[in-house]
Write a protein that holds these residues in place. Structure first.
Motif, short mmCIF file in Angstrom:
data_model
loop_
_atom_site.label_atom_id
_atom_site.label_comp_id
_atom_site.label_asym_id
_atom_site.label_seq_id
_atom_site.Cartn_x
_atom_site.Cartn_y
_atom_site.Cartn_z
N THR A 17 -51.08 -31.50 -67.80
CA THR A 17 -50.85 -30.06 -67.16
C THR A 17 -51.87 -29.81 -65.90
O THR A 17 -51.82 -28.77 -65.12
N PRO A 19 -52.63 -29.61 -62.19
CA PRO A 19 -51.69 -29.27 -61.02
C PRO A 19 -51.65 -30.56 -60.21
O PRO A 19 -50.52 -30.93 -59.51
N THR A 20 -52.54 -31.38 -59.91
CA THR A 20 -52.39 -32.46 -59.22
C THR A 20 -51.53 -33.30 -59.79
O THR A 20 -50.46 -34.26 -59.00
N VAL A 22 -49.32 -32.81 -62.25
CA VAL A 22 -47.74 -32.33 -62.09
C VAL A 22 -47.11 -32.54 -60.90
O VAL A 22 -45.91 -33.17 -60.75
N ASP A 23 -47.95 -32.32 -59.81
CA ASP A 23 -47.19 -32.50 -58.46
C ASP A 23 -47.05 -34.03 -58.36
O ASP A 23 -45.80 -34.26 -57.92
N PHE A 24 -47.81 -34.77 -58.57
CA PHE A 24 -47.66 -36.18 -58.31
C PHE A 24 -46.37 -36.86 -59.18
O PHE A 24 -45.72 -37.49 -58.83
N HIS A 26 -43.88 -34.89 -60.56
CA HIS A 26 -42.50 -34.39 -60.16
C HIS A 26 -42.19 -35.03 -58.67
O HIS A 26 -41.12 -35.45 -58.32
N GLN A 27 -43.14 -35.39 -57.82
CA GLN A 27 -42.76 -35.92 -56.50
C GLN A 27 -42.35 -37.61 -56.78
O GLN A 27 -41.20 -37.54 -56.32
N HIS A 28 -42.98 -38.22 -57.75
CA HIS A 28 -42.66 -39.48 -57.95
C HIS A 28 -41.47 -39.94 -58.86
O HIS A 28 -40.93 -40.75 -58.85
N SER A 67 -56.81 -36.76 -63.19
CA SER A 67 -56.98 -36.05 -61.99
C SER A 67 -58.05 -36.76 -61.10
O SER A 67 -58.05 -36.83 -59.88
N CYS A 87 -48.78 -38.49 -66.48
CA CYS A 87 -47.55 -38.31 -65.67
C CYS A 87 -46.01 -38.10 -66.70
O CYS A 87 -45.27 -37.24 -66.18
N SER A 90 -46.15 -34.83 -68.54
CA SER A 90 -46.08 -33.60 -67.64
C SER A 90 -44.69 -33.36 -67.25
O SER A 90 -44.25 -32.22 -67.03
#
Length: 224
Positions: A17, A19-20, A22-24, A26-28, A67, A87, A90
């Motif tokens: 959970t 943020p970095t 989650v962002d990684f 969802h991006q990949h 992270s 990942c 997430s």
């Protein structure tokens, strides 16, 4: 061994959970397609975006958590396995950590000298629950390192186990799995530290290897 905890839940190291993370993720993962398709994309992202470096090992929660690996853009087998598990969790895919002792026939001379052995204890990989079965994924060696070291890069299709090859591209011994240590819902850090202290000549998270360049040593080994 792994407990019955929710294997999509965050832990201190598997920060699903954060943020970095989650962002990684969802991006990949792309956010579309089956769990298998998204897990495969995450595997290749962790394998190749995060550079493998076993000279920089920090055996603390802060140093090994997902992270931190993202922040540093480098990791070793355990920290990269943690990141891949984070990942997957997430985006709602169950994941856990697997460990084995492996005999590495192609490590660098400096690393073998520091460790006092060619056995890597508690080598880490990720197990991901896909299509109703647990599949092993090993995102450790990035593609550029494989090319330099003349290794066969590990591929992952989400259906078959992705484990180290026994031989390199020239037929030399590469990895030999000596003993499996089981699967865990979270990092068994104390057990790993205890084994390192027992098995390795020197266990120091601030060792002199931390100022060396693993990629350069790989190049030198190949030229020798």
């Amino acid at each position: 061994m792994s407990t019955t905890m929710n294997l999509t839940a965050p832990t201190q190291t598997i920060e699903s959970t954060h943020p970095t993370v989650v962002d990684f993720a969802h991006q990949h993962s792309g956010g579309v397609g089956s769990d298998i398709e998204q897990a495969v994309r995450l595997y290749y992202a962790v394998r190749d975006v995060i550079r493998y470096n076993p000279y920089r090992i920090d055996l603390t929660i802060a140093g090994i958590k997902a992270s931190t690996t993202l922040l540093n853009k480098r990791g070793w087998c355990v920290s990269k396995a943690i990141l891949l598990a984070a990942c997957c969790r997430s985006i709602g895919i169950s994941a856990r950590l697997g460990f084995a002792d492996v005999r590495n026939h192609l490590s660098t001379a400096k690393l073998r000298e520091k460790m006092g052995t060619d056995i890597f204890y508690w080598h880490g990989y990720t197990e991901i629950l896909l299509a109703g079965k647990w599949v092993k994924a090993t995102p450790a060696f990035n593609i550029k390192l494989c090319e330099r070291f003349r290794l066969l890069p590990l591929e992952f299709d989400g259906q078959n186990d992705s484990l180290y090859h026994s031989y390199d591209t020239e037929g030399h011994r590469h990895m030999e799995y000596v003993e499996y240590r089981g699967v865990y819902s979270d990092l068994p850090l104390n057990d790993i530290i205890q084994t390192y202290q027992e098995k390795y000549d020197a266990t120091n998270e601030k060792s002199e290897l931390n100022v060396e360049n693993f990629d350069e040593d790989v190049e030198l080994e190949n030229q020798g």
